[in-house]
Motif scaffolding. Sequence first.
Motif, PDB file in Angstrom:
ATOM      1  N   ASN A 198       0.846  -1.193   0.000  1.00 39.71           N
ATOM      2  CA  ASN A 198       0.000   0.000   0.000  1.00 39.71           C
ATOM      3  C   ASN A 198       0.881   1.242   0.000  1.00 39.71           C
ATOM      4  O   ASN A 198       1.464   1.609   1.019  1.00 39.71           O
ATOM      5  N   ILE A 199       1.011   1.871  -1.148  1.00 42.37           N
ATOM      6  CA  ILE A 199       1.762   3.109  -1.297  1.00 42.37           C
ATOM      7  C   ILE A 199       0.926   4.067  -2.147  1.00 42.37           C
ATOM      8  O   ILE A 199      -0.023   3.653  -2.817  1.00 42.37           O
ATOM      9  N   LYS A 200       1.259   5.350  -2.101  1.00 43.65           N
ATOM     10  CA  LYS A 200       0.441   6.338  -2.809  1.00 43.65           C
ATOM     11  C   LYS A 200       0.604   6.254  -4.322  1.00 43.65           C
ATOM     12  O   LYS A 200      -0.338   6.472  -5.078  1.00 43.65           O
ATOM     13  N   TYR A 202       2.296   3.952  -7.637  1.00 43.42           N
ATOM     14  CA  TYR A 202       2.813   2.670  -8.090  1.00 43.42           C
ATOM     15  C   TYR A 202       3.534   2.878  -9.415  1.00 43.42           C
ATOM     16  O   TYR A 202       2.902   2.926 -10.475  1.00 43.42           O
ATOM     17  N   ILE A 248      11.662   4.770  -5.742  1.00 44.25           N
ATOM     18  CA  ILE A 248      11.228   4.386  -4.397  1.00 44.25           C
ATOM     19  C   ILE A 248      12.043   5.101  -3.316  1.00 44.25           C
ATOM     20  O   ILE A 248      11.515   5.490  -2.270  1.00 44.25           O
ATOM     21  N   MET A 251      10.546   8.274  -2.231  1.00 46.30           N
ATOM     22  CA  MET A 251       9.222   8.250  -1.613  1.00 46.30           C
ATOM     23  C   MET A 251       9.334   8.432  -0.102  1.00 46.30           C
ATOM     24  O   MET A 251      10.320   7.993   0.518  1.00 46.30           O
ATOM     25  N   LEU A 253       8.888   7.071   2.725  1.00 48.68           N
ATOM     26  CA  LEU A 253       8.655   5.792   3.380  1.00 48.68           C
ATOM     27  C   LEU A 253       9.822   5.478   4.315  1.00 48.68           C
ATOM     28  O   LEU A 253      10.916   6.022   4.163  1.00 48.68           O
ATOM     29  N   LYS A 257      10.498  -0.181   4.754  1.00 52.19           N
ATOM     30  CA  LYS A 257       9.489  -0.285   3.709  1.00 52.19           C
ATOM     31  C   LYS A 257      10.124  -0.206   2.325  1.00 52.19           C
ATOM     32  O   LYS A 257       9.768  -0.955   1.419  1.00 52.19           O
ATOM     33  N   LYS A 258      11.081   0.690   2.181  1.00 52.44           N
ATOM     34  CA  LYS A 258      11.774   0.817   0.899  1.00 52.44           C
ATOM     35  C   LYS A 258      12.494  -0.467   0.527  1.00 52.44           C
ATOM     36  O   LYS A 258      12.451  -0.907  -0.625  1.00 52.44           O
ATOM     37  N   LEU A 261      10.230  -3.039  -0.900  1.00 42.99           N
ATOM     38  CA  LEU A 261       9.691  -2.738  -2.233  1.00 42.99           C
ATOM     39  C   LEU A 261      10.704  -2.916  -3.354  1.00 42.99           C
ATOM     40  O   LEU A 261      10.331  -3.169  -4.509  1.00 42.99           O
TER      41      LEU A 261
END
Length: 267
Positions: A198-200, A202, A248, A251, A253, A257-258, A261
């Motif tokens: 769930n990220i803002k 993609y 990424i 972002m 985050l 989390k990075k 991803l």
Amino acid sequence: MFKYLRLILIVGFRILYDFLFYINRYARHPERYPFMVRYNRIRNLIIKVNAAFGVDYNIKDFENFTNLDGKCVLISNHLSDCDPLIFIAMSEKPLTFVSKQEAFKYPFVGKCIKALEGIPLDRENLRSQIEAVEQIVKVAKDGVPNVVIFAEGTRNKQPGTPCLEFKGGSIKIAMKAEVPIVPISLYGTFRVFSSKINIKKYPVFFDFFKPITSDDYKDIKSPQLASSIKEMVDKALQKNKKLDKEYIEKMPLSDKKKRELVAPDLL
């Protein structure tokens, strides 16, 4: 689950309306509606769906496809069930897809593929495969849409690895149609439908290679051409993984989390 709630809030009514009153009808009786009417209706909906998800397109050399006169077959790697939707949203030029038979049973994606006269390929039934090849060649030569073939034959469920083997049979189909082949490398689509991510935004990355014309491949065997195209796609894939990592990293985050991803081979 947050992104699905966001999707429902933003375009839930439009999805339901279009599905009940248009896409379902198109899927049942595509012959009753002009192809471009079906394609534009579905494409406009998918554009809204992808915007609600936050899909961010990063496309290189798209003109290799958009500026091409006449029909072509697009050969791509395959990472997600949403790949056909991403392609449709990108392209004003009409597309249809060669897809495994099971994909036609998917609630939304399957109906869209049916409505666009997608061609099912039953990998367990040789006679069905022969009939499908004849249908693909006919559409590629004389039909309205351009044909997209995912040459690996199935999704690569480990996006951090190179492409799976590109099937010579997939390339042979395009060669039999005697139309240009446009190889494509895609990356990032595997995150869009994932309930765990769930990220803002993609990010998805595409490279469109120069068309390979029938004159280019007339003296080449299909396994050789398949291997050559896979090598091109893999090279672009590695470059796009690095661009994806840079995206990424910017972002807002956590570092953890990075790391989750980013493709494992880049860590």
